[in-house]
Scaffold this active site. Structure first.
Site, PDB file in Angstrom:
ATOM      1  N   LYS A   7       0.971  -1.113   0.063  1.00  0.00           N
ATOM      2  CA  LYS A   7      -0.005   0.111  -0.223  1.00  0.00           C
ATOM      3  C   LYS A   7       0.572   1.154  -0.124  1.00  0.00           C
ATOM      4  O   LYS A   7       2.324   1.573   0.589  1.00  0.00           O
ATOM      5  CB  LYS A   7      -0.998  -0.253   1.246  1.00  0.00           C
ATOM      6  CG  LYS A   7      -0.561   0.892   2.652  1.00  0.00           C
ATOM      7  CD  LYS A   7      -1.748   0.462   3.487  1.00  0.00           C
ATOM      8  CE  LYS A   7      -1.980   2.195   4.023  1.00  0.00           C
ATOM      9  NZ  LYS A   7      -0.543   2.775   4.625  1.00  0.00           N
ATOM     10  N   GLU A  65      -3.117   4.932  17.674  1.00  0.00           N
ATOM     11  CA  GLU A  65      -1.618   5.037  17.881  1.00  0.00           C
ATOM     12  C   GLU A  65      -1.638   6.002  18.673  1.00  0.00           C
ATOM     13  O   GLU A  65      -1.596   7.080  19.002  1.00  0.00           O
ATOM     14  CB  GLU A  65      -1.829   5.609  16.763  1.00  0.00           C
ATOM     15  CG  GLU A  65      -1.461   3.938  15.488  1.00  0.00           C
ATOM     16  CD  GLU A  65      -0.689   4.461  14.368  1.00  0.00           C
ATOM     17  OE1 GLU A  65       0.466   4.095  14.166  1.00  0.00           O
ATOM     18  OE2 GLU A  65      -1.527   5.248  13.140  1.00  0.00           O
ATOM     19  N   HIS A 107      -6.844  -0.924   6.096  1.00  0.00           N
ATOM     20  CA  HIS A 107      -6.243  -1.300   7.071  1.00  0.00           C
ATOM     21  C   HIS A 107      -7.958  -2.078   8.121  1.00  0.00           C
ATOM     22  O   HIS A 107      -8.344  -3.034   8.531  1.00  0.00           O
ATOM     23  CB  HIS A 107      -5.712  -0.558   7.915  1.00  0.00           C
ATOM     24  CG  HIS A 107      -4.129  -0.890   7.647  1.00  0.00           C
ATOM     25  ND1 HIS A 107      -3.354  -1.612   6.565  1.00  0.00           N
ATOM     26  CD2 HIS A 107      -3.327   0.569   7.837  1.00  0.00           C
ATOM     27  CE1 HIS A 107      -2.427  -0.559   6.557  1.00  0.00           C
ATOM     28  NE2 HIS A 107      -2.497  -0.116   7.116  1.00  0.00           N
TER      29      HIS A 107
END
Ligand code: BG6
Length: 508
Positions: free
Chosen positions: A168, A236, A260
């Site tokens: 990707k 994150e 994702h």
């Protein structure tokens, strides 16, 4: 992700066939941090043998020895880091075996001479099988593929295979993704293309399929009769780091959602495939992503939140706009929350809420399935004042496992309820070897199993579903601030509150 053979005599894993693996972008981060450590781990596990040859291809000058030494230094560094977390350091004997088969071609990706040198290198090998891993900047994907094709290196004559691995990002919107697929498919067939989404290399992601389809229990309640909504979170703690150049033009939506997060959504929402084979699994995944409702511009705005982290002085965290090489008036989103609907019989009426962001309080990737609450009537005359819905939480990382949040009666004379969790943590049941997540993907590519790789239609359906958000945001580029180290913008909470729901706390 081939299933293990059933008979005892066949149980030892199949060693990958002899192959020359060309790593374009040989000096890049991906090769050093992930691909070489994964190849080392595959050697350790006996899944590749001395018939695997690795050839780095890049424009920098280096001899075979210099390149090999550079990789060794890197794996040592990575190994040492992992060792601090309980992993193993480089075993000199194992590395010695692998190092013998590493070589290097210095060449420009746009120069035909590079491809001539590659052709000659393949001819020197016994079998002629070759895999080309494009660990390059995305602008080279089409260029390299075209030149491989022009040089005749993608022809699969005499039973040899030629495969191309692409990382990707596959395009930056629907038109560019379609154009890239067209370009690849001009010089090779879909069967030869291995589009990697590294989330599919995670054990916990692969386990969603196995848990859902090998336990009869799940199917009976896996639908809109029992499920109220689904929350998919990829939180994150890191900021943009050194990736400003990439991130400024990409943002959280393009970086995480069509790839994702949609992979996680597809694993949860797809229909049972007729077999655990590439065609069946990829067909069902493409169908469910294709069933995501395309929002109008107004709907896209109402069903999305773009956020950007701001400075948190007390925690010593810079805001996005103060990060190195970021424009001081940048409107790139570092957080996104979306509501999507899947228009098929199983999911009609069940919202899927997706959120992902950088610089949040905790690192946690989780799928939380919220069930419709039990009716309250039987508790009316008790101390229990309300019933909250049950969640099934699938923790992808860092605390890999699955938990059902239920209620139980607290021991004692009154009817009081307590939250409890029935759960399974990977670490309690399985010995987890240190891995980068790329081992399975590389092994599957070498053995020709495309189940965990993205097909063109899957990629395009993903972009089709996010394109309305991209279009709406072009006209409304404002971002909602959220404090670095916090839980995201207030507007994201409102998105669910408007539907009478709330996000689960990001808790890892
Ligand atoms: C990458 C994104 O694809 O995935 C990064 O480009 C992101 O921005 C990363 O940090 C997250 O991967 P993981 O495996 O750490 O969840």
């Amino acid at each position: 992700m081939g299933l293990s053979p059933s008979s005892e005599s066949e149980k030892s894993p199949q060693v990958a066939p002899p192959t020359t693996l060309f790593l374009f972008g040989a000096h890049g981060d991906l090769v050093k941090r992930l691909l070489m450590p994964a190849l080392y781990n595959l050697t350790r596990d006996g899944l590749v043998d001395d018939n695997l040859h690795i050839v780095g291809v890049d424009h920098n000058a280096a001899t075979d020895q210099e390149y090999t030494a550079k990789l060794e230094a890197f794996i040592r560094e990575e190994g040492a880091k992992k060792n601090a977390e309980g992993g193993e350091v480089l075993d000199p004997r194992l590395w010695g075996r692998l190092a013998k088969r590493i070589s290097y071609i210095q060449g420009d990706f746009l120069d035909d001479a590079t491809y001539q040198a590659i052709g000659e290198r393949i001819e020197q090998t016994a079998t002629g099988n070759a895999a080309f891993y494009l660990a390059t900047a995305p602008r080279f994907f089409a260029e390299v593929a075209q030149r491989l094709g022009k040089a005749g290196l993608l022809q699969e004559d005499d039973g040899v295979f030629r495969r191309v691995v692409v990382e990707k990002p596959f395009g930056s919107d629907l038109p560019s993704a379609v154009a890239l697929n067209e370009c690849l498919l001009k010089v090779m067939s879909e069967r030869q293309i291995y589009r990697i989404d590294h989330y599919l290399g995670k054990e916990t992601v692969q386990n969603i399929l196995v848990s859902r389809f090998s336990n009869g229990l799940f199917e009976s309640f896996w639908n809109n009769h029992y499920i109220d909504h689904v929350q998919i979170t990829a939180a994150e703690t890191v900021g943009v780091g050194t990736r400003a150049g990439f991130y400024e033009n990409t943002g959280a939506l393009r970086d995480m959602v069509p790839n994702h997060l949609f992979q996680l959504l597809a694993m949860v929402a797809m229909e049972p495939p007729a077999a655990f084979g590439a065609d069946a699994v990829r067909g069902e995944k493409a169908k469910v992503v294709g069933a995501i409702r395309p929002w109008s511009e107004m709907e896209a705005l109402a069903n999305s939140v773009r956020g950007q982290y701001t400075e948190n002085k007390s925690a010593g965290l810079a805001g996005y706009r103060q990060e190195e090489r970021i424009e001081p008036d940048s409107n790139t989103e570092t957080y996104v929350a979306l509501k999507v609907m899947i228009d098929n019989w199983r999911w009609v009426g069940v919202p899927f809420y997706l959120r992902t962001g950088k610089r949040l309080s905790t690192r946690s990737t989780e799928i939380a399935i919220c069930f419709k609450p039990a009716p309250y009537a039987q508790f009316r005359d008790t101390e229990v004042d309300r019933l909250r819905p049950n969640f099934l939480r699938i923790q992808i990382q860092p605390n890999e496992g699955m938990w059902f949040d239920l209620f139980a009666k607290r021991p004692g004379p009154t009817l009081d309820m307590e939250d409890i969790a029935l759960g399974f943590a990977y670490k309690d049941f399985f010995e987890m070897h240190p891995s980068t997540g790329y081992e399975t993907l590389i092994y599957d590519c070498l053995t020709g199993d495309q189940t965990l790789f993205q097909r063109a239609d899957n990629i395009e359906n993903g972009w089709r579903a996010v394109q309305p958000f991209l279009d709406a945001w072009t006209k409304h580029p404002e971002v909602q601030p959220y404090i670095a180290g916090g839980s995201g913008p207030e507007a994201a909470d409102e998105l669910l509150r408007n539907d009478g729901r709330e996000w689960r706390q990001i808790d890892g």
